[in-house]
Motif scaffolding. Structure first.
Motif, PDB file in Angstrom:
ATOM      1  N   PRO A  86       0.815  -1.217   0.000  1.00  0.00           N
ATOM      2  CA  PRO A  86       0.000   0.000   0.000  1.00  0.00           C
ATOM      3  C   PRO A  86       0.848   1.266   0.000  1.00  0.00           C
ATOM      4  O   PRO A  86       0.517   2.241  -0.679  1.00  0.00           O
ATOM      5  N   LEU A  87       1.955   1.244   0.744  1.00  0.00           N
ATOM      6  CA  LEU A  87       2.817   2.425   0.807  1.00  0.00           C
ATOM      7  C   LEU A  87       3.421   2.735  -0.556  1.00  0.00           C
ATOM      8  O   LEU A  87       3.437   3.893  -0.995  1.00  0.00           O
ATOM      9  N   HIS A  88       3.917   1.717  -1.253  1.00  0.00           N
ATOM     10  CA  HIS A  88       4.504   1.937  -2.570  1.00  0.00           C
ATOM     11  C   HIS A  88       3.462   2.464  -3.550  1.00  0.00           C
ATOM     12  O   HIS A  88       3.731   3.401  -4.317  1.00  0.00           O
ATOM     13  N   LEU A  92       1.000   9.051   5.532  1.00  0.00           N
ATOM     14  CA  LEU A  92       1.559   8.884   6.881  1.00  0.00           C
ATOM     15  C   LEU A  92       0.952   7.668   7.575  1.00  0.00           C
ATOM     16  O   LEU A  92       1.647   6.939   8.295  1.00  0.00           O
ATOM     17  N   ILE A  93      -0.339   7.433   7.340  1.00  0.00           N
ATOM     18  CA  ILE A  93      -0.996   6.264   7.923  1.00  0.00           C
ATOM     19  C   ILE A  93      -0.418   4.982   7.316  1.00  0.00           C
ATOM     20  O   ILE A  93      -0.198   3.986   8.021  1.00  0.00           O
ATOM     21  N   ALA A  94      -0.152   5.003   6.020  1.00  0.00           N
ATOM     22  CA  ALA A  94       0.433   3.837   5.361  1.00  0.00           C
ATOM     23  C   ALA A  94       1.818   3.531   5.928  1.00  0.00           C
ATOM     24  O   ALA A  94       2.199   2.366   6.078  1.00  0.00           O
ATOM     25  N   ILE A  95       2.563   4.571   6.267  1.00  0.00           N
ATOM     26  CA  ILE A  95       3.877   4.384   6.889  1.00  0.00           C
ATOM     27  C   ILE A  95       3.723   3.782   8.279  1.00  0.00           C
ATOM     28  O   ILE A  95       4.449   2.861   8.668  1.00  0.00           O
ATOM     29  N   LEU A  96       2.764   4.300   9.039  1.00  0.00           N
ATOM     30  CA  LEU A  96       2.511   3.766  10.384  1.00  0.00           C
ATOM     31  C   LEU A  96       2.118   2.300  10.334  1.00  0.00           C
ATOM     32  O   LEU A  96       2.541   1.499  11.175  1.00  0.00           O
ATOM     33  N   ALA A  97       1.306   1.957   9.350  1.00  0.00           N
ATOM     34  CA  ALA A  97       0.787   0.590   9.259  1.00  0.00           C
ATOM     35  C   ALA A  97       1.872  -0.412   8.890  1.00  0.00           C
ATOM     36  O   ALA A  97       1.829  -1.570   9.334  1.00  0.00           O
ATOM     37  N   ALA A  98       2.832   0.022   8.079  1.00  0.00           N
ATOM     38  CA  ALA A  98       3.880  -0.906   7.625  1.00  0.00           C
ATOM     39  C   ALA A  98       5.197  -0.152   7.435  1.00  0.00           C
ATOM     40  O   ALA A  98       5.651   0.042   6.298  1.00  0.00           O
ATOM     41  N   PRO A  99       5.838   0.282   8.523  1.00  0.00           N
ATOM     42  CA  PRO A  99       7.093   1.048   8.394  1.00  0.00           C
ATOM     43  C   PRO A  99       8.202   0.255   7.716  1.00  0.00           C
ATOM     44  O   PRO A  99       9.107   0.839   7.126  1.00  0.00           O
ATOM     45  N   GLU A 100       8.111  -1.080   7.790  1.00  0.00           N
ATOM     46  CA  GLU A 100       9.141  -1.907   7.151  1.00  0.00           C
ATOM     47  C   GLU A 100       9.140  -1.756   5.635  1.00  0.00           C
ATOM     48  O   GLU A 100      10.148  -2.039   4.962  1.00  0.00           O
ATOM     49  N   ASP A 101       8.018  -1.298   5.066  1.00  0.00           N
ATOM     50  CA  ASP A 101       7.945  -1.129   3.613  1.00  0.00           C
ATOM     51  C   ASP A 101       8.813   0.022   3.111  1.00  0.00           C
ATOM     52  O   ASP A 101       9.074   0.129   1.906  1.00  0.00           O
ATOM     53  N   LEU A 102       9.250   0.889   4.026  1.00  0.00           N
ATOM     54  CA  LEU A 102      10.132   1.983   3.626  1.00  0.00           C
ATOM     55  C   LEU A 102      11.456   1.467   3.067  1.00  0.00           C
ATOM     56  O   LEU A 102      12.083   2.121   2.230  1.00  0.00           O
ATOM     57  N   GLY A 139      12.992  -1.659  -8.515  1.00  0.00           N
ATOM     58  CA  GLY A 139      14.148  -1.187  -7.759  1.00  0.00           C
ATOM     59  C   GLY A 139      13.960   0.141  -7.060  1.00  0.00           C
ATOM     60  O   GLY A 139      14.921   0.712  -6.529  1.00  0.00           O
ATOM     61  N   ASP A 140      12.744   0.660  -7.042  1.00  0.00           N
ATOM     62  CA  ASP A 140      12.476   1.944  -6.387  1.00  0.00           C
ATOM     63  C   ASP A 140      11.983   1.737  -4.960  1.00  0.00           C
ATOM     64  O   ASP A 140      11.172   0.852  -4.697  1.00  0.00           O
ATOM     65  N   LEU A 141      12.453   2.589  -4.062  1.00  0.00           N
ATOM     66  CA  LEU A 141      11.867   2.670  -2.734  1.00  0.00           C
ATOM     67  C   LEU A 141      10.684   3.637  -2.798  1.00  0.00           C
ATOM     68  O   LEU A 141      10.536   4.395  -3.761  1.00  0.00           O
ATOM     69  N   ALA A 142       9.858   3.615  -1.769  1.00  0.00           N
ATOM     70  CA  ALA A 142       8.752   4.576  -1.712  1.00  0.00           C
ATOM     71  C   ALA A 142       9.290   6.005  -1.763  1.00  0.00           C
ATOM     72  O   ALA A 142       8.659   6.907  -2.323  1.00  0.00           O
ATOM     73  N   LEU A 143      10.481   6.208  -1.201  1.00  0.00           N
ATOM     74  CA  LEU A 143      11.089   7.540  -1.205  1.00  0.00           C
ATOM     75  C   LEU A 143      11.403   8.007  -2.628  1.00  0.00           C
ATOM     76  O   LEU A 143      11.295   9.196  -2.931  1.00  0.00           O
ATOM     77  N   HIS A 144      11.782   7.085  -3.504  1.00  0.00           N
ATOM     78  CA  HIS A 144      12.009   7.444  -4.908  1.00  0.00           C
ATOM     79  C   HIS A 144      10.717   7.993  -5.520  1.00  0.00           C
ATOM     80  O   HIS A 144      10.742   8.975  -6.268  1.00  0.00           O
TER      81      HIS A 144
END
Length: 212
Positions: A119-121, A135-145, A152-157
């Motif tokens: 969901p975060l991606h 922000l809720i998606a990050i809270l729900a699954a911080p490991e997805d960061l 090959g992209d992170l959510a940050l990309h």
């Protein structure tokens, strides 16, 4: 009602109706229901485009802004006090958001087998996604960061690539980037399949901002 007027699509209207129903049940002190098992919701998502999903996400946020922000602030306070997170499992807003994002993922990557849905991606790949939902998606699954996509992209990309149009508030993009980097600072030097770091992408997209 405002959500229905601004995002008048069948899926968005259904999300607004579900939101009203859940608020009513809360006021009546009734147990929440599983909104994601609705046959109507399933049919609407099958027939919805990516734009429909984006409008549904905006409607979900607009109809539940207070509840979403309250959940975020509560988790922030617990983290600040060194307390363990209560988690967000079973929260109907999160469940519905994930269901809509799964449909959006299918629209973003048509014809591809879904093996690593995040969901975060998916949310970070939507430029106009409501920031509190991210922000809720990050809270729900911080490991997805720290998990790269199949490309090959992170959510940050994805967030770094949010294109800014004239008049867009840059603070929204900055808050998202700062939050992600605070939780996973190693992401700043992670290179995708094109050899780019999130910082590379950020400056490339920022320099593309049209002159006013």
């Amino acid at each position: 009602d405002m959500a229905c007027k601004r995002c008048f699509t069948p899926l968005a209207v259904h999300v607004a109706a579900l939101s009203r129903l859940m608020r009513l049940r809360k006021l009546q002190e009734k147990d929440p229901i599983d909104v994601c098992t609705s046959p109507v919701l399933e049919v609407l998502m099958e027939k919805s485009s990516l734009q429909d999903c984006e409008k549904a996400l905006n409607t979900l946020y607009m109809c539940n802004t207070t509840d979403i922000c309250a959940h975020w602030m509560k988790e922030e306070d617990r983290a600040r006090n060194g307390e363990m997170s209560e988690g967000l499992e079973g929260w109907w807003v999160l469940d519905l958001m994930v269901a809509i994002l799964f449909s959006a993922h299918q629209q973003l990557y048509p014809g591809q087998t879904i093996t690593n849905f995040s969901p975060l991606h998916t949310l970070s790949a939507i430029r106009d996604c409501p920031l509190p939902l991210l922000l809720i998606a990050i809270l729900a699954a911080p490991e997805d960061l720290s998990k790269p996509s199949k490309h090959g992209d992170l959510a940050l990309h994805h967030v770094a690539s949010w294109a800014l149009q004239v008049g867009d508030p840059i603070v929204r993009k900055s808050i998202a980037l700062t939050t992600m980097l605070t939780l996973y600072p190693e992401a700043d030097t992670y290179r995708n399949q094109n050899g780019e770091t999130p910082t590379d992408i950020y400056y490339r997209t920022t320099n593309m901002l049209p002159e006013s």
